[in-house]
Design an enzyme around this catalytic site. Structure first.
Site, PDB file in Angstrom:
ATOM      1  N   ALA A  89      -2.197   2.789  13.089  1.00  0.00           N
ATOM      2  CA  ALA A  89      -2.092   3.857  14.293  1.00  0.00           C
ATOM      3  C   ALA A  89      -1.521   4.886  14.323  1.00  0.00           C
ATOM      4  O   ALA A  89      -1.877   6.145  15.644  1.00  0.00           O
ATOM      5  CB  ALA A  89      -1.622   2.967  15.683  1.00  0.00           C
ATOM      6  N   HIS A 112       9.168   2.405   8.744  1.00  0.00           N
ATOM      7  CA  HIS A 112       9.085   1.280   7.366  1.00  0.00           C
ATOM      8  C   HIS A 112       7.911   3.116   7.308  1.00  0.00           C
ATOM      9  O   HIS A 112       7.338   3.796   7.444  1.00  0.00           O
ATOM     10  CB  HIS A 112       7.388   1.195   7.897  1.00  0.00           C
ATOM     11  CG  HIS A 112       7.004   0.096   6.609  1.00  0.00           C
ATOM     12  ND1 HIS A 112       7.365   0.495   5.203  1.00  0.00           N
ATOM     13  CD2 HIS A 112       5.529   0.442   6.666  1.00  0.00           C
ATOM     14  CE1 HIS A 112       6.961  -0.132   4.591  1.00  0.00           C
ATOM     15  NE2 HIS A 112       5.470   0.073   5.391  1.00  0.00           N
ATOM     16  N   ASP A 195       8.451  -4.058  -0.222  1.00  0.00           N
ATOM     17  CA  ASP A 195       8.811  -3.928   1.235  1.00  0.00           C
ATOM     18  C   ASP A 195       7.300  -4.692   0.762  1.00  0.00           C
ATOM     19  O   ASP A 195       6.645  -6.063   1.248  1.00  0.00           O
ATOM     20  CB  ASP A 195       8.415  -3.036   2.168  1.00  0.00           C
ATOM     21  CG  ASP A 195       8.160  -3.637   3.742  1.00  0.00           C
ATOM     22  OD1 ASP A 195       9.600  -4.070   3.630  1.00  0.00           O
ATOM     23  OD2 ASP A 195       6.976  -3.802   4.472  1.00  0.00           O
TER      24      ASP A 195
END
Length: 333
Positions: A89, A112, A195
């Site tokens: 989003a 992130h 990650d």
């Protein structure tokens, strides 16, 4: 190897007044959004929340006492915008609400690096671009803060337009309580790639597949599904807690000699060299952008593949057995 090194930054390395002297707009009020906003406010930071008019989180943010604005209003009003909506989003929110409301000297913060690393968001010149990424879900970030502890974090500077971005990142990290535990500097690229790899190869994808295969092996051999569940899933938390507390060595020290010996002679046969080769392929797909492209393409077309995969996973027999067992035993209540 990282060129940055492994210095751990703590509260004494940060000036909290830097973040206290700007207005922070937290865009999104989900897992990380609510935790970081509440922690910042409790640290004396002025915070507004940016949410769409029809957002399901709007009432929760208002009930918590925040001023809730539309994302574009919050972005225009604030000097630091923390974009904490889900990765898929972020592009639309950035384009529709943030991009044209950024002023020179503002700061854009992420938790992130996905959209910066893969080029889905390109902030303008004159704007600081930074990341503070807690190494834990939002409820942990909030709980640890309230318990006068902190959740470790990594932080990164992508663009230092102001010359003070590094100090601002540490100040923000202090505001959410991360520096109580410590923070390590990284880069957007390193954070994103490691990650994603950790999630796919080990923590989520790899571990879940290992559990399911273990369960299937026992049940197909005639053992009770309930016993299989205990042996390959329930007891996992006991081992993980030991590993988190003291590494693999504490786990080996704590288990029986039988279990330890069995791990040495059987573990490498289950997770053999082919697994490592597959891991390298997965890392290659992450680094090349192949995974990101596949994920975003699916999201943009209605998330059909994602929905199908989620439905398949939910139908695995271990889910029904687990739900039934958790309803019966006190440890799950």
């Amino acid at each position: 190897m990282s060129e940055i090194g492994t210095r751990v930054y703590t509260e004494c390395d940060a000036d909290l007044s830097l973040i206290q002297n700007v207005l922070v707009a937290v865009i999104g009020y989900g897992s990380q959004g609510h935790a970081q906003a509440l922690n910042l406010r409790d640290s004396g930071v002025n915070v507004v929340i940016g949410l769409k008019e029809n957002s399901a989180s709007r009432k929760s943010a208002q009930d918590s006492g925040f001023e809730v604005l539309l994302p574009q209003e919050a972005a225009k009003k604030a000097q630091l915008i923390a974009l904490l909506v889900p990765d898929p989003a972020q592009r639309d929110v950035y384009e529709s609400a943030i991009k044209h409301n950024l002023s020179e000297g503002d700061a854009l913060l992420f938790s992130h690096g996905f959209n910066i690393r893969y080029g889905y968001i390109t902030p303008p010149d004159g704007v600081d671009v930074l990341m503070v990424a807690p190494k834990g879900p939002g409820h942990m970030v909030r709980r640890e803060y309230l318990d006068n502890r902190g959740t470790p974090a990594v932080f990164a500077i992508e663009k230092d337009a102001s010359g003070r971005c590094f100090d601002l990142a540490l100040s923000y990290a202090k505001g959410i309580g991360a520096l109580r535990a410590g923070a390590i500097q990284t880069t957007f690229t390193e954070e994103t790639e490691t990650d994603l790899f950790g999630e796919q190869a080990v923590l989520c994808g790899g571990l879940e597949q290992l559990i399911q295969y273990g369960y299937e092996t026992l049940v197909e051999a005639g053992y009770q599904p309930e016993v299989a569940y205990f042996e390959v899933l329930h007891e996992l938390k006991l081992i993980i807690d030991l590993i988190v507390e003291g590494g693999l060595s504490k786990s080996r020290w704590s288990i029986s000699d039988t279990a330890e010996y069995g791990s040495y002679v059987s573990g490498p046969r289950v997770i053999d060299k082919h697994v490592k080769e597959n891991m390298k392929k997965i890392l290659g797909e992450i680094r090349s952008g192949e995974f990101a492209n596949r994920f975003i393409k699916d999201q943009d077309s209605g998330a059909n593949e994602f929905t199908q995969l989620r439905e398949i996973a939910a139908r695995h027999p271990i889910e029904e057995v687990g739900a039934r067992l958790r309803a019966l035993f006190s440890w799950s209540k």
